[in-house]
Design an enzyme around this catalytic site. Structure first.
Site, short mmCIF file in Angstrom:
data_model
loop_
_atom_site.label_atom_id
_atom_site.label_comp_id
_atom_site.label_asym_id
_atom_site.label_seq_id
_atom_site.Cartn_x
_atom_site.Cartn_y
_atom_site.Cartn_z
N ASP A 193 0.94 -1.17 0.00
CA ASP A 193 0.07 0.17 -0.10
C ASP A 193 0.97 1.23 0.05
O ASP A 193 1.67 1.13 0.66
CB ASP A 193 -0.96 -0.15 1.29
CG ASP A 193 -1.93 1.04 1.31
OD1 ASP A 193 -2.49 1.28 0.41
OD2 ASP A 193 -2.36 1.37 2.50
N HIS A 194 0.63 2.17 -0.93
CA HIS A 194 1.79 3.54 -0.88
C HIS A 194 2.85 3.35 -1.15
O HIS A 194 3.66 3.85 -0.21
CB HIS A 194 1.08 4.46 0.27
CG HIS A 194 -0.29 4.76 0.08
ND1 HIS A 194 -0.86 5.80 -0.72
CD2 HIS A 194 -1.65 4.31 0.80
CE1 HIS A 194 -2.13 6.01 -0.38
NE2 HIS A 194 -2.52 5.22 0.50
N HIS A 242 -7.72 9.82 3.71
CA HIS A 242 -7.38 9.04 4.77
C HIS A 242 -7.69 9.20 6.29
O HIS A 242 -8.05 10.49 6.62
CB HIS A 242 -5.84 8.64 4.95
CG HIS A 242 -5.50 7.95 3.62
ND1 HIS A 242 -4.66 8.81 2.54
CD2 HIS A 242 -5.58 6.77 3.00
CE1 HIS A 242 -4.39 7.65 1.64
NE2 HIS A 242 -5.06 6.62 1.81
N ASP A 268 -8.86 0.88 6.38
CA ASP A 268 -8.03 0.73 7.42
C ASP A 268 -8.54 1.31 8.71
O ASP A 268 -8.67 0.54 9.89
CB ASP A 268 -6.81 1.35 7.09
CG ASP A 268 -5.70 1.09 8.12
OD1 ASP A 268 -5.94 0.13 9.09
OD2 ASP A 268 -4.62 1.59 7.83
#
Ligand code: G3H
Ligand code: 13P
Ligand code: ZN
Length: 333
Positions: free
Chosen positions: A94-95, A190, A279
């Protein structure tokens, strides 16, 4: 060099094609510890949902990349033990922010990587993404890229809109990079504070914040430019109010936490959005359960007695997302 295929993992290609055609989305859940991983696998196995296990930079720093990869390998076996005959589990970076970190994940058994060049100038994002794609595709590892910048709570509404993915760029970007999926910015962000109170209205009955809608017009324009191309939504936690309330009434302090309403994610899941990243909701479920045990049983000091309930709460949350929001249940029998 370890191939993810030897570990029983799968890449995202087939998952995404089926999800787009079937009008549902694949859950991408971040994991940092054993309890989260157990909950993700249990929920996926019990619902027979394909699943993407995501490892962030923060997770690699916290839990160690090697350990996390072996845990994912173990997860495939655990899924089979739970009676899921053909688990469809993808291990995804991720990222990823450099070519080197993406390469190290490809070499080490990840089946998918994200190269996030979204903060770079357009041409630099293309060059970096292309470099990762050329490397990863040699090993049949799929690559997610990002175009547009996810909003942050510090931005004002004007600034956020100017960071939306520009539909006029997506054909050029996808063609020149060869990426397999594209993360876009249409108003998600996020964390547990996705909007400032002044960006929201208040529900007159409950007094709770009601966030502005996602920019579905931008999504539609992107889908028109790239028909059938897999689209990814980051920052898609809904920040369930019941968890925020449990946390706040048991010593926590999460004022005005707000996420993306589930009905908007349900709508997105039916479109070319085929990967939805969650998340923060898992963190909230974990924290709410732990705070409740601490408040109700102050004498408890066996971590299994509070991590166990936290794991059960996360399992419940993941199943809810799979069945009630993304619609991916029963898609990996
Ligand atoms: O992209 C953000 C994910 O929620 C991961 O967060 O970097 O704190 O692990 P993290
Ligand atoms: P949330 O913070 O909304 O859960 O988003 C997670 C995410 O996008 C991980 O990449
Ligand atoms: Zn993200």
């Amino acid at each position: 060099m370890v191939s993810y295929k030897e570990l029983g993992l799968v890449n995202t290609r087939e998952m995404f094609a089926k999800a787009i055609n079937g009008g549902y989305a694949i859950p991408a859940f971040n994991f940092n510890n054993m309890e989260q991983l157990q909950a993700i696998i249990k929920a996926s196995a019990e619902t027979k949902s394909p699943v993407i296990l995501q490892v962030s930079k923060g997770a690699r720093n916290y839990a160690n990349q090697t350990l996390l990869r072996y845990m994912a390998q173990g997860a495939v076996e655990y899924a089979k033990e739970l009676g899921w005959e053909h688990p469809q589990i993808c291990l995804h970076l991720d990222h990823g922010d450099t070519f080197e970190v993406c390469k190290s994940c490809v070499d080490f058994g990840f089946s998918s990587v994200m190269i996030d060049g979204s903060s770079l100038p357009y041409e630099e994002n293309i060059a970096l993404t292309k470099q990762v794609v050329e490397y990863a595709h040699q090993f049949d590892v799929t690559v997610e890229a990002e175009l547009g910048v996810l909003a942050g709570v510090e931005d004002d509404v004007q600034a956020e809109e100017s960071h939306y993915t520009k539909p006029e760029e997506v054909i050029d970007f996808a063609t020149r990079t060869g990426c397999d999926s594209l993360a876009i910015s249409i108003g998600t962000s996020h964390g547990a504070y996705k909007f400032k109170p002044e960006q929201c209205t208040r529900d007159p009955q409950t007094g709770k914040l009601v966030p502005p809608p996602l920019a579905f017009d931008v999504l539609d324009a992107i889908m028109e430019k790239l028909p059938g191309f897999p689209i990814v939504l980051h920052g898609s936690s809904s920040v369930p109010q019941e968890y925020v309330d449990i946390i706040n009434s048991n010593g926590g302090n999460l004022p005005d936490a707000v996420g993306i309403p589930e009905e908007q994610l349900r709508k997105a899941a039916k479109s070319a959005v085929c990967k939805i990243n969650i998340d923060s909701d898992s963190r909230l479920a974990f924290t709410a359960a732990v705070r409740k045990v601490f408040a109700e049983k102050p004498g408890e000091f066996d971590p299994r007695k509070y991590c166990g309930p936290a794991r059960d709460e996360m399992t419940k949350l993941y199943k809810h997302k799979i069945i009630e929001v993304l619609g991916s249940d029963g898609k990996a029998e």
